[in-house]
Design a protein around this motif. Structure first.
Motif, PDB file in Angstrom:
ATOM      1  N   LEU A   1      23.211  10.708  13.061  1.00  0.00           N
ATOM      2  CA  LEU A   1      22.028  11.396  12.554  1.00  0.00           C
ATOM      3  C   LEU A   1      21.108  10.441  11.799  1.00  0.00           C
ATOM      4  O   LEU A   1      19.892  10.576  11.845  1.00  0.00           O
ATOM      5  CB  LEU A   1      22.452  12.555  11.647  1.00  0.00           C
ATOM      6  CG  LEU A   1      23.338  13.619  12.312  1.00  0.00           C
ATOM      7  CD1 LEU A   1      23.611  14.759  11.335  1.00  0.00           C
ATOM      8  CD2 LEU A   1      22.696  14.139  13.587  1.00  0.00           C
ATOM      9  N   PHE A   2      21.675   9.487  11.088  1.00  0.00           N
ATOM     10  CA  PHE A   2      20.882   8.467  10.397  1.00  0.00           C
ATOM     11  C   PHE A   2      21.804   7.313  10.023  1.00  0.00           C
ATOM     12  O   PHE A   2      23.041   7.435  10.083  1.00  0.00           O
ATOM     13  CB  PHE A   2      20.183   9.031   9.146  1.00  0.00           C
ATOM     14  CG  PHE A   2      21.112   9.652   8.147  1.00  0.00           C
ATOM     15  CD1 PHE A   2      21.759   8.890   7.184  1.00  0.00           C
ATOM     16  CD2 PHE A   2      21.336  11.018   8.152  1.00  0.00           C
ATOM     17  CE1 PHE A   2      22.614   9.458   6.263  1.00  0.00           C
ATOM     18  CE2 PHE A   2      22.193  11.606   7.230  1.00  0.00           C
ATOM     19  CZ  PHE A   2      22.837  10.827   6.276  1.00  0.00           C
ATOM     20  N   THR A   3      21.196   6.181   9.671  1.00  0.00           N
ATOM     21  CA  THR A   3      21.962   4.996   9.257  1.00  0.00           C
ATOM     22  C   THR A   3      21.343   4.444   7.981  1.00  0.00           C
ATOM     23  O   THR A   3      20.122   4.311   7.880  1.00  0.00           O
ATOM     24  CB  THR A   3      21.944   3.907  10.345  1.00  0.00           C
ATOM     25  OG1 THR A   3      22.435   4.458  11.568  1.00  0.00           O
ATOM     26  CG2 THR A   3      22.810   2.726   9.944  1.00  0.00           C
ATOM     27  N   ILE A   4      22.193   4.141   7.017  1.00  0.00           N
ATOM     28  CA  ILE A   4      21.748   3.578   5.742  1.00  0.00           C
ATOM     29  C   ILE A   4      22.285   2.159   5.625  1.00  0.00           C
ATOM     30  O   ILE A   4      23.458   1.909   5.909  1.00  0.00           O
ATOM     31  CB  ILE A   4      22.243   4.438   4.559  1.00  0.00           C
ATOM     32  CG1 ILE A   4      21.574   5.812   4.600  1.00  0.00           C
ATOM     33  CG2 ILE A   4      21.966   3.759   3.223  1.00  0.00           C
ATOM     34  CD1 ILE A   4      22.087   6.777   3.553  1.00  0.00           C
ATOM     35  N   SER A   5      21.410   1.237   5.233  1.00  0.00           N
ATOM     36  CA  SER A   5      21.825  -0.162   5.121  1.00  0.00           C
ATOM     37  C   SER A   5      21.285  -0.776   3.842  1.00  0.00           C
ATOM     38  O   SER A   5      20.144  -0.511   3.444  1.00  0.00           O
ATOM     39  CB  SER A   5      21.332  -0.968   6.329  1.00  0.00           C
ATOM     40  OG  SER A   5      21.725  -2.321   6.223  1.00  0.00           O
ATOM     41  N   ASN A   6      22.092  -1.593   3.205  1.00  0.00           N
ATOM     42  CA  ASN A   6      21.650  -2.387   2.059  1.00  0.00           C
ATOM     43  C   ASN A   6      20.990  -3.651   2.603  1.00  0.00           C
ATOM     44  O   ASN A   6      21.623  -4.435   3.317  1.00  0.00           O
ATOM     45  CB  ASN A   6      22.859  -2.747   1.189  1.00  0.00           C
ATOM     46  CG  ASN A   6      22.462  -3.480  -0.086  1.00  0.00           C
ATOM     47  OD1 ASN A   6      21.628  -4.365  -0.056  1.00  0.00           O
ATOM     48  ND2 ASN A   6      23.069  -3.108  -1.188  1.00  0.00           N
ATOM     49  N   LEU A   7      19.717  -3.857   2.277  1.00  0.00           N
ATOM     50  CA  LEU A   7      18.950  -4.965   2.862  1.00  0.00           C
ATOM     51  C   LEU A   7      18.792  -6.146   1.908  1.00  0.00           C
ATOM     52  O   LEU A   7      17.907  -6.988   2.110  1.00  0.00           O
ATOM     53  CB  LEU A   7      17.575  -4.466   3.306  1.00  0.00           C
ATOM     54  CG  LEU A   7      17.585  -3.383   4.388  1.00  0.00           C
ATOM     55  CD1 LEU A   7      16.160  -2.992   4.755  1.00  0.00           C
ATOM     56  CD2 LEU A   7      18.352  -3.834   5.618  1.00  0.00           C
ATOM     57  N   ASP A   8      19.643  -6.231   0.871  1.00  0.00           N
ATOM     58  CA  ASP A   8      19.592  -7.401  -0.013  1.00  0.00           C
ATOM     59  C   ASP A   8      19.879  -8.681   0.774  1.00  0.00           C
ATOM     60  O   ASP A   8      19.356  -9.742   0.466  1.00  0.00           O
ATOM     61  CB  ASP A   8      20.598  -7.258  -1.153  1.00  0.00           C
ATOM     62  CG  ASP A   8      20.224  -6.134  -2.107  1.00  0.00           C
ATOM     63  OD1 ASP A   8      19.047  -5.713  -2.073  1.00  0.00           O
ATOM     64  OD2 ASP A   8      21.086  -5.674  -2.872  1.00  0.00           O
ATOM     65  N   LYS A   9      20.742  -8.558   1.758  1.00  0.00           N
ATOM     66  CA  LYS A   9      21.002  -9.648   2.693  1.00  0.00           C
ATOM     67  C   LYS A   9      20.851  -9.094   4.106  1.00  0.00           C
ATOM     68  O   LYS A   9      21.248  -7.964   4.379  1.00  0.00           O
ATOM     69  CB  LYS A   9      22.412 -10.224   2.512  1.00  0.00           C
ATOM     70  CG  LYS A   9      22.605 -11.039   1.233  1.00  0.00           C
ATOM     71  CD  LYS A   9      24.003 -11.619   1.174  1.00  0.00           C
ATOM     72  CE  LYS A   9      24.229 -12.419  -0.088  1.00  0.00           C
ATOM     73  NZ  LYS A   9      23.438 -13.660  -0.114  1.00  0.00           N
ATOM     74  N   VAL A  10      20.250  -9.877   4.987  1.00  0.00           N
ATOM     75  CA  VAL A  10      20.093  -9.455   6.381  1.00  0.00           C
ATOM     76  C   VAL A  10      20.637 -10.547   7.287  1.00  0.00           C
ATOM     77  O   VAL A  10      20.882 -11.681   6.855  1.00  0.00           O
ATOM     78  CB  VAL A  10      18.617  -9.164   6.721  1.00  0.00           C
ATOM     79  CG1 VAL A  10      18.107  -7.961   5.952  1.00  0.00           C
ATOM     80  CG2 VAL A  10      17.738 -10.392   6.447  1.00  0.00           C
TER      81      VAL A  10
END
Length: 371
Positions: A206-215
């Protein structure tokens, strides 16, 4: 009365010479006044850089794409069947763990609530039975086995009720509605949920959550470049969104199997994402140094070089009204610099943007002055 003709002629010649000299000086003054100067508007648009001595480095450029950090990415799928009644977030939003993101109406909640009530009624009966068996056991009417069975029945019912209640808490359920909450802090990097949409237990994300401090930047390594790429190799990453910025990193891992569709190896670069300038889905160029040489030369940005009539030039800036065109000769280049030699000194300011426009203006001014 005698007139000295020779003297008069000399006077006339001297007067003519003074007149000619004065006209020449006036013409030179006019030419000085007509020297080219940067306008305020153009000066705001130019960028100055200093020519500097740098070690000569060659490089190759790989294509790639920015991806979210899979180690800090949480996809969400529904645990129940139902219909979405509301959503409270958009793609790209930053959300906190536990924040309500959507509501789902589901018959599963009603079933769990009905199951809880049924189990609680069964538990009440089982407890009364246990009390009766305990009393009979004391009077040696009931056996040890009867007592253990009665206690086991109570324990099983209590366990089932606890599990059902925990499920209701997990779903944040109230009546027939389930609240979907953010499972972690981070940015919503994908969304496939909308009001009125039916969802199924264990179905699509349904959705995706990501921490973008590092990519991650995934670079495409073709077979011809394999010999130049290795783990811990320093790289510079550039994007179209920020053409004047470069982001430093190093190769963390290289896949050992070619991608079936693209026929490339994937090199993973872990990047600190300060300022949130690197977003998942962005294309990127990855610059890798190769063939380091043990010599240095004068380095200038590639965009500062002007090529005209089989000769390379730069525009040197001293003051707004003091600019010079200098010829230079290219030695070699990489993705960041062109190494040159010629009539250019280290530390001199050269124009690195709108240089061609200024070059043309200086050239036209010089041609007009020569006429």
């Amino acid at each position: 009365m005698k007139i000295n003709i020779t003297g008069c002629a000399a006077m006339i010649c001297l007067s003519a010479l003074i007149t000619v000299t004065g006209c020449k000086d006036q013409k030179q003054n006019n030419e000085v006044k007509k020297s080219y100067c940067l306008s305020k508007e153009l000066k705001r648009d130019i960028k100055l850089v200093k020519a500097e001595i740098r070690p000569i480095e060659e490089s190759i450029t790989l294509t790639g794409e920015v991806e979210s950090n899979s180690d800090k990415t949480v996809p969400f799928v529904s645990l129940v069947d139902g219909v979405v009644t509301d959503t409270y977030f958009s793609l790209g939003d930053y959300v906190k763990k536990g924040q309500v993101l959507a509501s789902v109406k589901s018959t599963t909640v009603n079933e769990m609530q009905d199951d809880t009530q049924t189990l609680q009624a069964q538990l009440a009966v089982a407890k009364r039975k246990l009390a009766s068996v305990e009393a009979m056991y004391k009077d040696d009417i009931a056996s040890q086995k009867d007592l253990q069975e009665a206690r086991s029945e109570v324990a099983i019912l209590q366990s089932n009720i606890s599990r059902t209640q925990k499920n209701l808490q997990l779903y944040s359920a109230g009546r027939s509605t389930i609240q979907i909450k953010a499972p972690a802090d981070g940015y919503v990097v994908s969304k496939n949920i909308s009001k009125g949409m039916p969802v199924t237990a264990g179905g699509d994300q349904l959705f995706t959550i990501s921490n973008l401090d590092k990519v991650w930047v995934m670079a495409n390594v073709y077979a011809t470049n394999m010999r130049h790429v290795y783990v811990d190799q320093p790289v510079e990453v550039k994007t179209l969104a920020y053409p004047d910025d470069s982001f430093s990193g190093k190769i963390d891992n290289i896949s050992q199997v070619f991608n079936e569709n693209e026929r490339v190896l994937k090199a993973k670069i872990i990047m600190d994402n300060n300022g949130m300038k690197l977003r998942p889905g962005m294309s990127a160029d990855i610059v890798l140094p190769v063939n380091p040489q043990n010599r240095s030369a004068l380095a200038i940005p590639a965009r500062s070089l002007i090529f005209d009539n089989n000769q390379s030039y730069v525009v040197v800036y001293k003051k707004d009204c003091d600019l010079e065109i200098r010829p230079v000769t290219e030695i070699t280049s990489n993705s960041r610099y062109i190494y040159v030699e010629g009539n250019l000194k280290p530390g001199e300011n050269i124009i690195a943007s709108n240089g061609l426009l200024i070059y043309e203006n200086l050239k036209n001014q010089s041609n007009n002055s020569g006429k």
